[in-house]
Design a protein around this motif. Structure first.
Motif, short mmCIF file in Angstrom:
data_model
loop_
_atom_site.label_atom_id
_atom_site.label_comp_id
_atom_site.label_asym_id
_atom_site.label_seq_id
_atom_site.Cartn_x
_atom_site.Cartn_y
_atom_site.Cartn_z
N PHE A 52 -18.31 -19.34 57.83
CA PHE A 52 -18.19 -19.47 59.19
C PHE A 52 -16.95 -20.56 59.52
CE2 PHE A 52 -20.43 -23.38 58.70
CZ PHE A 52 -19.80 -24.15 59.59
N LEU A 53 -16.64 -21.23 58.53
CA LEU A 53 -15.38 -22.00 58.65
C LEU A 53 -14.17 -21.42 58.78
CD1 LEU A 53 -16.33 -25.21 56.55
CD2 LEU A 53 -16.13 -25.18 58.94
N ARG A 54 -14.12 -20.21 57.79
CA ARG A 54 -12.86 -19.33 57.95
C ARG A 54 -12.82 -18.38 59.30
NH1 ARG A 54 -14.73 -18.64 52.47
NH2 ARG A 54 -15.66 -16.75 53.03
N ARG A 55 -13.84 -18.16 59.73
CA ARG A 55 -13.78 -17.24 61.16
C ARG A 55 -13.77 -18.15 62.29
NH1 ARG A 55 -18.59 -15.62 58.45
NH2 ARG A 55 -19.84 -16.97 59.65
N GLY A 56 -13.74 -19.61 62.13
CA GLY A 56 -13.48 -20.28 63.62
C GLY A 56 -14.14 -21.66 63.39
N TRP A 57 -13.34 -22.63 63.69
CA TRP A 57 -14.20 -23.98 63.62
C TRP A 57 -13.28 -24.91 64.74
CZ3 TRP A 57 -18.68 -26.06 62.84
CH2 TRP A 57 -18.72 -27.63 62.86
N VAL A 58 -13.72 -25.66 65.75
CA VAL A 58 -13.23 -26.58 66.41
C VAL A 58 -12.56 -27.51 65.69
CG1 VAL A 58 -13.17 -28.08 68.26
CG2 VAL A 58 -14.76 -26.10 68.19
#
Length: 212
Positions: free
Chosen positions: A186-192
């Motif tokens: 999920f870090l590759r898909r998007g993270w603030v």
């Protein structure tokens, strides 16, 4: 009575640090995945919390010492300048100075990494505005009961404990959830970008201290 809001701020900052992957849970999960052990994830939390607490304590006890030698107004100005300077530096150069320790490190290396990361983030500096009213209350109690430094030292120790326990709780929950259910994809898909938020918060708090 001691005001409640500084304790809530200390706990809230600890929770924010626990949520930030750069402050611990990402390394705990990565180390657990590397060694294929959930137990390693949980054990990694101990040196991470210890290193973070030590970095916080260094700053907190420096503030206790300064509070005995510098008046509150001067300390407020000094703290504001430090927060703005550190926030600006981290905003521009923080991403270029990552602490690198391999995944094969032991728990001692993980503790050192946590200490260096918390120090580089200026984690302890952000606690100073919340610590100031607690120190003023402690100093008043010392004056009334003739116990120089005793109250300040205990307040500082409790502040470190509250902040670290909040950080450890959030770090542990996030690390377990990511390791057991979510995974690191999920870090590759998007993270603030929490580092950007942190740098902006340092600067904003510094300005608030100088202007109020």
């Amino acid at each position: 009575m001691t005001p409640l809001w500084p304790w809530l701020v200390l706990a809230g900052l600890g929770a924010f640090h626990g949520l930030n992957p750069a402050m611990g849970w990402l390394f705990a999960v990565a180390l657990g995945l590397y060694r294929q052990s959930r137990r390693v994830v949980l054990l990694s939390l101990v040196p991470i919390a210890f290193g973070h607490a030590l970095a916080i304590a260094v700053v907190v006890y420096l503030v206790v010492g300064l509070g005995q030698a510098v008046d509150a107004h001067a300390l407020r100005i000094l703290t504001g300048c430090l927060l703005i300077g550190w926030g600006a530096f981290y905003l521009v150069y923080g991403h270029r100075h990552r602490v690198r320790i391999g995944l094969r490190t032991g728990y001692a290396g993980l503790g050192v990494w946590s200490f260096l990361m918390a120090s580089a983030h200026g984690a302890g500096l952000m606690l100073i505005p919340a610590l100031m009213p607690l120190q003023e209350h402690a100093q008043h109690a010392e004056h009334m009961h003739a116990m120089p430094m005793a109250g300040s030292i205990w307040i500082a120790a409790l502040a470190v404990a509250v902040h670290t326990l909040a950080m450890l709780a959030v770090t542990g929950v996030v690390a377990v959830v990511v390791y057991d259910f979510v995974g690191l994809g999920f870090l590759r898909r998007g993270w603030v970008n929490l580092d950007l938020i942190w740098a902006a918060a340092l600067i904003a708090m510094g300005l608030l201290l100088l202007l109020t």
